[in-house]
Design a protein around this motif. Sequence first.
Motif, PDB file in Angstrom:
ATOM      1  N   ALA A  94       0.831  -1.207   0.000  1.00 59.18           N
ATOM      2  CA  ALA A  94       0.000   0.000   0.000  1.00 59.18           C
ATOM      3  C   ALA A  94       0.865   1.256   0.000  1.00 59.18           C
ATOM      4  O   ALA A  94       0.536   2.252  -0.662  1.00 59.18           O
ATOM      5  N   LEU A  95       1.992   1.234   0.717  1.00 57.49           N
ATOM      6  CA  LEU A  95       2.892   2.378   0.730  1.00 57.49           C
ATOM      7  C   LEU A  95       3.525   2.595  -0.642  1.00 57.49           C
ATOM      8  O   LEU A  95       3.706   3.736  -1.087  1.00 57.49           O
ATOM      9  N   GLN A  96       3.858   1.516  -1.318  1.00 56.25           N
ATOM     10  CA  GLN A  96       4.438   1.632  -2.658  1.00 56.25           C
ATOM     11  C   GLN A  96       3.445   2.232  -3.643  1.00 56.25           C
ATOM     12  O   GLN A  96       3.827   2.981  -4.552  1.00 56.25           O
ATOM     13  N   GLU A  97       2.189   1.903  -3.479  1.00 63.94           N
ATOM     14  CA  GLU A  97       1.161   2.470  -4.357  1.00 63.94           C
ATOM     15  C   GLU A  97       0.911   3.947  -4.046  1.00 63.94           C
ATOM     16  O   GLU A  97       0.600   4.741  -4.931  1.00 63.94           O
ATOM     17  N   LYS A  98       1.080   4.313  -2.799  1.00 66.55           N
ATOM     18  CA  LYS A  98       0.747   5.673  -2.363  1.00 66.55           C
ATOM     19  C   LYS A  98       1.858   6.675  -2.649  1.00 66.55           C
ATOM     20  O   LYS A  98       1.587   7.847  -2.957  1.00 66.55           O
ATOM     21  N   PHE A  99       3.126   6.227  -2.565  1.00 67.84           N
ATOM     22  CA  PHE A  99       4.244   7.165  -2.690  1.00 67.84           C
ATOM     23  C   PHE A  99       5.197   6.743  -3.801  1.00 67.84           C
ATOM     24  O   PHE A  99       5.481   5.549  -3.965  1.00 67.84           O
ATOM     25  N   PRO A 100       5.741   7.699  -4.553  1.00 72.03           N
ATOM     26  CA  PRO A 100       6.789   7.365  -5.521  1.00 72.03           C
ATOM     27  C   PRO A 100       8.054   6.958  -4.783  1.00 72.03           C
ATOM     28  O   PRO A 100       8.277   7.352  -3.629  1.00 72.03           O
ATOM     29  N   ARG A 101       8.894   6.193  -5.442  1.00 69.59           N
ATOM     30  CA  ARG A 101      10.104   5.692  -4.781  1.00 69.59           C
ATOM     31  C   ARG A 101      11.026   6.825  -4.355  1.00 69.59           C
ATOM     32  O   ARG A 101      11.785   6.682  -3.389  1.00 69.59           O
ATOM     33  N   SER A 102      10.981   7.958  -5.049  1.00 69.73           N
ATOM     34  CA  SER A 102      11.817   9.083  -4.662  1.00 69.73           C
ATOM     35  C   SER A 102      11.409   9.644  -3.301  1.00 69.73           C
ATOM     36  O   SER A 102      12.243  10.195  -2.570  1.00 69.73           O
ATOM     37  N   ARG A 103      10.129   9.508  -2.974  1.00 72.26           N
ATOM     38  CA  ARG A 103       9.646   9.983  -1.670  1.00 72.26           C
ATOM     39  C   ARG A 103       9.831   8.919  -0.597  1.00 72.26           C
ATOM     40  O   ARG A 103      10.282   9.206   0.509  1.00 72.26           O
ATOM     41  N   ALA A 104       9.463   7.683  -0.897  1.00 75.39           N
ATOM     42  CA  ALA A 104       9.577   6.593   0.076  1.00 75.39           C
ATOM     43  C   ALA A 104      10.024   5.320  -0.633  1.00 75.39           C
ATOM     44  O   ALA A 104       9.259   4.728  -1.397  1.00 75.39           O
ATOM     45  N   GLU A 105      11.250   4.933  -0.379  1.00 75.81           N
ATOM     46  CA  GLU A 105      11.749   3.652  -0.885  1.00 75.81           C
ATOM     47  C   GLU A 105      11.334   2.572   0.107  1.00 75.81           C
ATOM     48  O   GLU A 105      11.676   2.638   1.289  1.00 75.81           O
ATOM     49  N   VAL A 106      10.587   1.596  -0.360  1.00 75.88           N
ATOM     50  CA  VAL A 106      10.101   0.524   0.510  1.00 75.88           C
ATOM     51  C   VAL A 106      10.938  -0.719   0.248  1.00 75.88           C
ATOM     52  O   VAL A 106      10.927  -1.275  -0.856  1.00 75.88           O
ATOM     53  N   TYR A 107      11.647  -1.170   1.255  1.00 75.88           N
ATOM     54  CA  TYR A 107      12.601  -2.270   1.120  1.00 75.88           C
ATOM     55  C   TYR A 107      12.222  -3.384   2.095  1.00 75.88           C
ATOM     56  O   TYR A 107      12.198  -3.177   3.310  1.00 75.88           O
ATOM     57  N   THR A 108      11.888  -4.554   1.566  1.00 80.21           N
ATOM     58  CA  THR A 108      11.557  -5.718   2.394  1.00 80.21           C
ATOM     59  C   THR A 108      12.788  -6.607   2.497  1.00 80.21           C
ATOM     60  O   THR A 108      13.282  -7.114   1.485  1.00 80.21           O
ATOM     61  N   VAL A 109      13.298  -6.782   3.687  1.00 78.15           N
ATOM     62  CA  VAL A 109      14.538  -7.537   3.892  1.00 78.15           C
ATOM     63  C   VAL A 109      14.328  -9.005   3.509  1.00 78.15           C
ATOM     64  O   VAL A 109      13.455  -9.682   4.075  1.00 78.15           O
ATOM     65  N   PRO A 110      15.107  -9.527   2.564  1.00 77.40           N
ATOM     66  CA  PRO A 110      14.979 -10.938   2.189  1.00 77.40           C
ATOM     67  C   PRO A 110      15.872 -11.815   3.068  1.00 77.40           C
ATOM     68  O   PRO A 110      17.090 -11.660   3.087  1.00 77.40           O
ATOM     69  N   TYR A 111      15.268 -12.711   3.817  1.00 79.48           N
ATOM     70  CA  TYR A 111      16.057 -13.619   4.656  1.00 79.48           C
ATOM     71  C   TYR A 111      15.304 -14.940   4.771  1.00 79.48           C
ATOM     72  O   TYR A 111      14.132 -15.050   4.381  1.00 79.48           O
ATOM     73  N   VAL A 112      15.944 -15.953   5.309  1.00 80.22           N
ATOM     74  CA  VAL A 112      15.366 -17.300   5.278  1.00 80.22           C
ATOM     75  C   VAL A 112      14.071 -17.394   6.081  1.00 80.22           C
ATOM     76  O   VAL A 112      13.176 -18.170   5.743  1.00 80.22           O
TER      77      VAL A 112
END
Length: 321
Positions: A97-115
């Motif tokens: 939802a945050l990715q849809e609401k904000f452009p990446r320049s305003r908010a980069e949304v990063y989901t940590v990939p781990y096991v």
Amino acid sequence: MRRHARKLAWGVGLLALVALVLVIVLIIQFLRPSPPPPGPPTSPPTSAPPHRPNAQPADCPDVLVLSIPGTWESKSNDDPYHPTANPKSLMLRVTSALQEKFPRSRAEVYTVPYVAQFRNPTVLGDNQRDYDWSRHQGRRKADAKLTATHEHCPLTRYILMGFSQGAVITGDIASDIGNGKGPIPAADQDLVLGVGLIADGRRVSGEQHDVGPSPQGQGAEVSLGGLRIPGITMSGKRTGGFGTLTDRTYSICAPGDLICDAPQITNPFDAVGKFANAANNPVHAMYAKKKYWSDDGATATQWMLRWATALIEQAPRPKHR
């Protein structure tokens, strides 16, 4: 004889008076401030605010939202910007939802990939990665992203969030930052806008903002604090709590969720098996529903989305070069 007694009494009284005067003088001298040292007056040293540039590189976001999923909701090689390891991951309800609401320049949304696994030691055929291994990998990858971003983007702000095992990792990072030893240096702690935790296994009631209907219990790792068996270390309370980030840390825990609202433990080894399966219990798995937790009609994920949205909207907009 009487005359001699009167003289003696008078002499004793005089000595007593002199002694009293001396005591008063000594007290006054003792309480008087020490004279200033020679030279100009001194004042306690004050730390200057950290030097930061007026602008940062053009590819830097205003805000980095770092999200760490829970057990079985990620994998080591997942795409941090478009994760697909578990489409039903609880945190995706917030981050997508945050990715849809904000452009990446305003908010980069990063989901940590781990096991994101937790091997149950009471089940011989469980071939998952150990909890310690999983948690350390998640922490290592999250630290690397935060460190790299801060070095390249000195004006970027941060929102940290996580669920379940991811909340433990996120909370540990926040605790270290707040106590001056994390991936964001102590001088830049103000760059952290907020920390959001859902079902934190190291939760201690009252050590942060406890949102909504919040139980008085504690996290499983606190209840089992100090227990060490192969692959599983129950770390207990976080030393120093969240430090300077206490007022910016928000915790959501549903009553009856064994991960964050654990009972007093009488048999630690039996409890480990129960906690290993706690991610499947209905309370822990229902934070996207209102059945076990809601605040003013909002589910936990809806609350987290509103909270993060407000922080991003109010965040500064640094210049870029």
